[in-house]
Design a protein around this motif. Structure first.
Motif, PDB file in Angstrom:
ATOM      1  N   ASP A  27       0.817  -1.216   0.000  1.00 49.53           N
ATOM      2  CA  ASP A  27       0.000   0.000   0.000  1.00 49.53           C
ATOM      3  C   ASP A  27       0.854   1.271   0.000  1.00 49.53           C
ATOM      4  OD1 ASP A  27      -2.513  -1.349   0.147  1.00 49.53           O
ATOM      5  OD2 ASP A  27      -2.184  -1.717   2.266  1.00 49.53           O
ATOM      6  N   LYS A  28       2.116   1.135   0.371  1.00 48.12           N
ATOM      7  CA  LYS A  28       2.984   2.318   0.479  1.00 48.12           C
ATOM      8  C   LYS A  28       3.632   2.687  -0.859  1.00 48.12           C
ATOM      9  CE  LYS A  28       4.100   1.293   5.324  1.00 48.12           C
ATOM     10  NZ  LYS A  28       5.195   0.996   6.297  1.00 48.12           N
ATOM     11  N   LEU A  29       3.498   1.832  -1.868  1.00 46.94           N
ATOM     12  CA  LEU A  29       4.075   2.139  -3.175  1.00 46.94           C
ATOM     13  C   LEU A  29       3.398   3.361  -3.779  1.00 46.94           C
ATOM     14  CD1 LEU A  29       4.396  -1.445  -4.709  1.00 46.94           C
ATOM     15  CD2 LEU A  29       6.234  -0.031  -3.778  1.00 46.94           C
ATOM     16  N   ASP A  30       4.193   4.203  -4.422  1.00 45.45           N
ATOM     17  CA  ASP A  30       3.727   5.495  -4.929  1.00 45.45           C
ATOM     18  C   ASP A  30       3.665   5.455  -6.458  1.00 45.45           C
ATOM     19  OD1 ASP A  30       3.213   8.128  -5.558  1.00 45.45           O
ATOM     20  OD2 ASP A  30       4.964   8.941  -4.499  1.00 45.45           O
ATOM     21  N   MET A  31       2.462   5.428  -7.017  1.00 42.54           N
ATOM     22  CA  MET A  31       2.284   5.365  -8.462  1.00 42.54           C
ATOM     23  C   MET A  31       2.881   6.570  -9.177  1.00 42.54           C
ATOM     24  SD  MET A  31       1.073   3.550 -10.994  1.00 42.54           S
ATOM     25  CE  MET A  31      -0.117   2.392 -10.295  1.00 42.54           C
ATOM     26  N   SER A  32       2.934   7.703  -8.519  1.00 41.62           N
ATOM     27  CA  SER A  32       3.448   8.908  -9.170  1.00 41.62           C
ATOM     28  C   SER A  32       4.913   8.762  -9.581  1.00 41.62           C
ATOM     29  CB  SER A  32       3.281  10.135  -8.261  1.00 41.62           C
ATOM     30  OG  SER A  32       4.150  10.064  -7.149  1.00 41.62           O
ATOM     31  N   LYS A  33       5.639   7.851  -8.912  1.00 35.03           N
ATOM     32  CA  LYS A  33       7.048   7.631  -9.269  1.00 35.03           C
ATOM     33  C   LYS A  33       7.199   7.015 -10.652  1.00 35.03           C
ATOM     34  CE  LYS A  33       8.909   7.176  -4.568  1.00 35.03           C
ATOM     35  NZ  LYS A  33       9.656   6.288  -3.638  1.00 35.03           N
ATOM     36  N   LEU A  34       6.140   6.385 -11.148  1.00 35.66           N
ATOM     37  CA  LEU A  34       6.185   5.770 -12.468  1.00 35.66           C
ATOM     38  C   LEU A  34       5.815   6.738 -13.581  1.00 35.66           C
ATOM     39  CD1 LEU A  34       4.471   2.346 -11.648  1.00 35.66           C
ATOM     40  CD2 LEU A  34       6.908   2.772 -11.961  1.00 35.66           C
ATOM     41  N   GLU A  35       5.353   7.917 -13.224  1.00 40.03           N
ATOM     42  CA  GLU A  35       4.948   8.900 -14.228  1.00 40.03           C
ATOM     43  C   GLU A  35       6.172   9.444 -14.960  1.00 40.03           C
ATOM     44  OE1 GLU A  35       2.599  11.896 -12.340  1.00 40.03           O
ATOM     45  OE2 GLU A  35       1.089  10.464 -11.627  1.00 40.03           O
ATOM     46  N   LEU A  36       5.973   9.768 -16.205  1.00 46.28           N
ATOM     47  CA  LEU A  36       7.066  10.243 -17.051  1.00 46.28           C
ATOM     48  C   LEU A  36       7.798  11.425 -16.432  1.00 46.28           C
ATOM     49  CD1 LEU A  36       8.595  10.099 -19.755  1.00 46.28           C
ATOM     50  CD2 LEU A  36       6.801  11.550 -20.745  1.00 46.28           C
ATOM     51  N   LYS A  37       7.070  12.356 -15.862  1.00 46.41           N
ATOM     52  CA  LYS A  37       7.688  13.573 -15.325  1.00 46.41           C
ATOM     53  C   LYS A  37       8.601  13.294 -14.135  1.00 46.41           C
ATOM     54  CE  LYS A  37       3.705  14.634 -12.364  1.00 46.41           C
ATOM     55  NZ  LYS A  37       2.623  15.620 -12.070  1.00 46.41           N
ATOM     56  N   ASN A  38       8.433  12.140 -13.493  1.00 49.56           N
ATOM     57  CA  ASN A  38       9.203  11.826 -12.287  1.00 49.56           C
ATOM     58  C   ASN A  38      10.251  10.728 -12.481  1.00 49.56           C
ATOM     59  OD1 ASN A  38       7.661  13.666 -10.723  1.00 49.56           O
ATOM     60  ND2 ASN A  38       6.044  12.130 -10.500  1.00 49.56           N
ATOM     61  N   ASP A  39      10.339  10.149 -13.657  1.00 47.48           N
ATOM     62  CA  ASP A  39      11.200   8.981 -13.880  1.00 47.48           C
ATOM     63  C   ASP A  39      12.224   9.310 -14.968  1.00 47.48           C
ATOM     64  OD1 ASP A  39      12.386   6.562 -14.371  1.00 47.48           O
ATOM     65  OD2 ASP A  39      10.526   5.444 -14.694  1.00 47.48           O
ATOM     66  N   LYS A  40      13.465   9.565 -14.559  1.00 48.24           N
ATOM     67  CA  LYS A  40      14.502   9.965 -15.510  1.00 48.24           C
ATOM     68  C   LYS A  40      14.843   8.848 -16.495  1.00 48.24           C
ATOM     69  CE  LYS A  40      16.677  13.497 -12.608  1.00 48.24           C
ATOM     70  NZ  LYS A  40      17.935  13.948 -11.944  1.00 48.24           N
ATOM     71  N   SER A  41      14.806   7.605 -16.028  1.00 43.95           N
ATOM     72  CA  SER A  41      15.086   6.493 -16.924  1.00 43.95           C
ATOM     73  C   SER A  41      14.017   6.380 -18.005  1.00 43.95           C
ATOM     74  CB  SER A  41      15.166   5.185 -16.123  1.00 43.95           C
ATOM     75  OG  SER A  41      15.418   4.086 -16.964  1.00 43.95           O
ATOM     76  N   PHE A  42      12.775   6.535 -17.614  1.00 43.42           N
ATOM     77  CA  PHE A  42      11.648   6.543 -18.550  1.00 43.42           C
ATOM     78  C   PHE A  42      11.840   7.664 -19.575  1.00 43.42           C
ATOM     79  CE2 PHE A  42       6.654   6.716 -18.505  1.00 43.42           C
ATOM     80  CZ  PHE A  42       6.627   6.403 -19.857  1.00 43.42           C
ATOM     81  N   GLN A  43      12.210   8.835 -19.099  1.00 41.83           N
ATOM     82  CA  GLN A  43      12.434   9.980 -19.983  1.00 41.83           C
ATOM     83  C   GLN A  43      13.524   9.685 -20.997  1.00 41.83           C
ATOM     84  OE1 GLN A  43      13.313  13.248 -17.303  1.00 41.83           O
ATOM     85  NE2 GLN A  43      11.375  12.995 -16.199  1.00 41.83           N
ATOM     86  N   LEU A  44      14.616   9.040 -20.534  1.00 39.98           N
ATOM     87  CA  LEU A  44      15.727   8.738 -21.430  1.00 39.98           C
ATOM     88  C   LEU A  44      15.284   7.800 -22.551  1.00 39.98           C
ATOM     89  CD1 LEU A  44      19.371   7.890 -20.400  1.00 39.98           C
ATOM     90  CD2 LEU A  44      18.170   6.406 -22.007  1.00 39.98           C
ATOM     91  N   HIS A  45      14.573   6.728 -22.184  1.00 43.63           N
ATOM     92  CA  HIS A  45      14.179   5.749 -23.202  1.00 43.63           C
ATOM     93  C   HIS A  45      13.126   6.311 -24.155  1.00 43.63           C
ATOM     94  CE1 HIS A  45      16.657   2.768 -21.369  1.00 43.63           C
ATOM     95  NE2 HIS A  45      15.983   2.769 -20.236  1.00 43.63           N
ATOM     96  N   LEU A  46      12.236   7.136 -23.650  1.00 46.25           N
ATOM     97  CA  LEU A  46      11.240   7.746 -24.538  1.00 46.25           C
ATOM     98  C   LEU A  46      11.906   8.740 -25.485  1.00 46.25           C
ATOM     99  CD1 LEU A  46       8.238   7.867 -25.257  1.00 46.25           C
ATOM    100  CD2 LEU A  46       7.983   9.720 -23.596  1.00 46.25           C
ATOM    101  N   GLU A  47      12.882   9.480 -24.972  1.00 47.23           N
ATOM    102  CA  GLU A  47      13.634  10.392 -25.845  1.00 47.23           C
ATOM    103  C   GLU A  47      14.368   9.601 -26.928  1.00 47.23           C
ATOM    104  OE1 GLU A  47      17.310  13.650 -25.708  1.00 47.23           O
ATOM    105  OE2 GLU A  47      16.535  12.815 -23.823  1.00 47.23           O
TER     106      GLU A  47
END
Length: 356
Positions: A108-128
């Motif tokens: 229950d303590k996991l934070d979904m917002s951490k998976l959002e593009l604006k908050n995940d630098k690795s996600f940003q890198l791969h999408l770029e």
């Protein structure tokens, strides 16, 4: 377009999906992890920037002329975003050294917002990287993103061994974790689909080598069905792959609603054709280790010939591919041979006399 081809990969894929003639069989050695080799980069150099990731794929396409370029959100992307710690090897794929979740009761303590593009630098890198690749090559060749399925995503957060134990000891909380990861994957896939990527959903921890079919039906398939529906609602295309021996579940994999099924070399292609060949196109299944990494060019040629012989007449179509992602020091001449043999034996119209 490769000098030995008459169609671009986009033209070839469109012809394949609409039942029209092609110049040759679609051919996809999965050149994701090893792509830096085409530019003399180490894996660390390749994964360090979006530009390097894209340039490595461009180099692979220019050399081999295969029918897909690949960006790697990866099998651990969800775990990384949520706080799992990774190794950082110079010339190998990073692995999880500490999981984000120690106690499944804390899900229950996991934070979904951490998976959002604006908050995940690795996600940003791969999408770029995907955007760079599509901008440069999108008119000619499709781009896919290799991304974990829901069960493997959960393993990247909690750990494989503890995950498997939880299927028996704490299934309720495990379902909660898998659903959380699946909801995150929906959001992530939608961003890549908007960029123009095909989704290559890979769920190796769901392998029949690890799970019993009953566990797959309870903990994997329902979430995959849900994810595939969401991908289709976003107008995405999905190829579904599970590593290892999926003989007992290959018929169930199709129930996910996926557009294509990819099989590992551990699964017999003839058997797969009989079970699901009239339902979806099949990709596979040249051995990535014994043939493509450790074998000779003659071994590669024979393996390609045998795969085309088994798969060419699959009712919904067959795509020649490696059984899994190619990693490590794969001899580039073996990938050259993969494509040379594909052009030789898979020349259109397919003639069985070419590969008897």
């Amino acid at each position: 377009m490769h000098k030995d081809d008459q169609m671009t990969p986009n033209e070839r894929l469109t012809a394949f999906m609409t039942g029209k003639p092609m110049d040759r069989i679609l051919s996809m050695p999965v050149t994701c992890s090893m792509s830096g080799l085409a530019l003399g980069m180490t894996h660390k150099e390749k994964r360090s920037t979006a530009l390097n990731e894209a340039k490595a794929q461009i180099a692979c396409y220019e050399r081999f002329g295969s029918d897909l370029t690949l960006i790697e959100y990866g099998l651990h992307g969800v775990g990384i975003a949520l706080g799992s710690q990774m190794s950082d090897p110079e010339d190998a794929v990073p692995s999880v050294i500490k999981n984000a979740l120690d106690d499944l009761n804390d899900v229950d303590k996991l934070d979904m917002s951490k998976l959002e593009l604006k908050n995940d630098k690795s996600f940003q890198l791969h999408l770029e990287a995907a955007n760079i690749l599509i901008d440069r090559l999108g008119k000619e060749v499709p781009t896919g993103v290799l991304i974990s399925g829901p069960f493997t995503a959960a393993a990247s957060v909690y750990g494989t061994e503890k995950l498997l134990k939880a299927t028996r000891k704490n299934p309720e909380k495990l379902h909660q974790l898998i659903k959380f990861c699946n909801d995150g994957l929906k959001m992530i896939c939608r961003e890549f689909i908007k960029a123009g990527c095909i989704i290559l959903l890979c769920d190796p921890i769901a392998s029949g080598t690890i799970l019993h079919r009953k566990q797959y039906l309870e903990f994997v398939l329902p979430y995959t069905i849900d994810l595939v529906k969401d991908i289709h609602s976003a107008e995405g295309m999905i190829c579904y792959h599970i590593c290892g021996d999926t003989t007992s579940i290959v018929g169930d994999m199709v129930k996910s609603g996926c557009d294509m099924v990819s099989i590992d070399n551990r699964v017999d292609l003839e058997y797969t054709k009989q079970v699901i060949g009239d339902k979806v196109p099949i990709l596979g299944n040249i051995d990535p280790v014994e043939v493509l990494t450790l074998g000779s060019t003659k071994d590669v040629d024979l393996a390609v010939k045998k795969c085309i012989q088994k798969g060419y007449d699959s009712p919904c179509g067959y795509i020649l591919a490696s059984g899994c992602d190619l990693s490590g020091n794969v001899p580039l001449e073996n990938i050259d041979q993969f494509m040379t043999s594909a052009r030789k034996y898979g020349k259109w119209p397919l003639d069985p006399r070419n590969f008897l």
